[in-house]
Structure formats: structure tokens, C-alpha cells
Design an enzyme around this catalytic site. Sequence first.
Site, PDB file in Angstrom:
ATOM      1  N   CYS A  80     -16.900   0.722  -6.231  1.00 54.22           N
ATOM      2  CA  CYS A  80     -17.261   1.079  -4.879  1.00 54.22           C
ATOM      3  C   CYS A  80     -17.608   2.767  -4.905  1.00 54.22           C
ATOM      4  O   CYS A  80     -18.957   3.069  -5.738  1.00 54.22           O
ATOM      5  CB  CYS A  80     -16.388   0.920  -3.929  1.00 54.22           C
ATOM      6  SG  CYS A  80     -17.114   1.105  -2.139  1.00 54.22           S
ATOM      7  N   HIS A 185     -15.896  -4.619  -4.142  1.00 56.34           N
ATOM      8  CA  HIS A 185     -14.709  -4.554  -4.569  1.00 56.34           C
ATOM      9  C   HIS A 185     -14.089  -5.728  -5.395  1.00 56.34           C
ATOM     10  O   HIS A 185     -13.826  -6.697  -4.555  1.00 56.34           O
ATOM     11  CB  HIS A 185     -13.657  -4.280  -3.085  1.00 56.34           C
ATOM     12  CG  HIS A 185     -13.946  -2.983  -2.594  1.00 56.34           C
ATOM     13  ND1 HIS A 185     -13.220  -2.032  -3.020  1.00 56.34           N
ATOM     14  CD2 HIS A 185     -14.751  -2.627  -1.796  1.00 56.34           C
ATOM     15  CE1 HIS A 185     -13.663  -0.934  -2.296  1.00 56.34           C
ATOM     16  NE2 HIS A 185     -14.668  -1.290  -1.346  1.00 56.34           N
ATOM     17  N   GLU A 187     -10.967  -6.326  -6.377  1.00 55.86           N
ATOM     18  CA  GLU A 187      -9.623  -6.370  -6.174  1.00 55.86           C
ATOM     19  C   GLU A 187      -9.508  -7.138  -4.970  1.00 55.86           C
ATOM     20  O   GLU A 187      -8.487  -7.711  -4.424  1.00 55.86           O
ATOM     21  CB  GLU A 187      -9.072  -5.004  -5.990  1.00 55.86           C
ATOM     22  CG  GLU A 187      -9.373  -4.241  -4.944  1.00 55.86           C
ATOM     23  CD  GLU A 187     -10.724  -3.365  -4.816  1.00 55.86           C
ATOM     24  OE1 GLU A 187     -10.824  -2.605  -4.160  1.00 55.86           O
ATOM     25  OE2 GLU A 187     -11.290  -3.685  -5.966  1.00 55.86           O
TER      26      GLU A 187
END
Length: 207
Positions: A80, A185, A187
Amino acid sequence: MSIAVIDYGAGNLRSVVRALQRIGAPLEVTSNPNAVIAAPAVVLPGVGATRDTMQSLEQLDLVAAIHEVIARGTPFLGICVGMQVLCDQSEEFGPHPCLSIVGGAVRRLPSHLKVPQIGWNQVCYTPHAARHPLFAGIDDGSDFYFVHSYYCDLTDEHDIAATTTYGLPFPSVLIRRNLAAVQFHPEKSGHYGLQLLTNFIRWAGVA
């Protein structure tokens, strides 16, 4: 040896660490430039503004360390804002310099759209990068989770490994030799996000 996950106060640090731990990646969370330089691979997370990120990296003496590891060939993953600060400059809150590791500028998404873009969107590979090890086991056009108001307008099209469209097509994955970075992202991107992180640590040779 452990991957260095750079801690400069990024809001998504804990979620990145949890995702890496879930896939069994050996890691060290650190703000020590010497530890970053010594690591076999480096992850730079990020949310928020490029100006704040650059100020934090400068205050922690991490700018030179990031330049050194990338120049030396250490596998590096930016996430990001960790992708955006790799550019020459950013327009966010007024023009300011970034790391100048890749050519380009960070620009705001078109004003007629709902900004920030929050949610799932497709990541489509560019032909020259479709078989890169970072994408192993991930279908072209898979959805990943985005939260951003700005994007990287990259100078060299060969740096663009994947694109996403939100009002306009923008680079969502950057790959140059040992350097990789993603606007989304991983994650927060479920199975494919974890697969991408797994691919990174395998590519880095630390799996």
C-alpha cells in the site's frame, strides 16, 4: 534468518505480521536500520499518507537502509503506502519527494469517484509479468482488498506487473528485479493474499 518487517508506526503493521506468522514466515519486527540491512528479505507495510511515512522513515534513519537493501538485491515487498513511497514524489497534501527508487508520481484517484476506494477489486496481470513467481497459484483477475485514495503513476511500463481499474487503470503490482510492491492489502485479502505472501517468502528463499 528472519524477514525484517519495518516498524515505523504504520497502522497495518500488526495485521501484516499476523498474516506472515500464519504462513509460518520467520520474521523480526524492527525499526533498526542495521537489522534491515542484515535481513535476507524486507517487508515495508503502510497505510495513511506518504508525507507522514517519509517523515517517519527519515526520523528513524531508514531511508538509506531501504535504498541499500534494494540496490544490493535483497528481496523487498512494499504494501500500500509502502508501494507509493518508492516513487519519485507524491502529490498528497502538496508535492513532496519520496524515495525515488522507481520513476513516477503518486496521484489522487479521479475526483468523480467515491474516494477512498475501499473494498475488493480485480488485479489483472500484464503479459510480461503473468508468470512471475509472485503470482504462482493466483488466477489472473483475482480480487484483492484495497483501501486507498492515491495511486502510483509509474514512468516505466516494464515496472507494472498488474493493473486494477477504478475510474482509470492504475498499477496495482510493481515488480523490478528483486523489488515487488502492491497497492492492495494482501493481509486483508483472504486466501489469495496469503498465497501472495507465501510466494514472496519462497521467492526470497526464506520459506
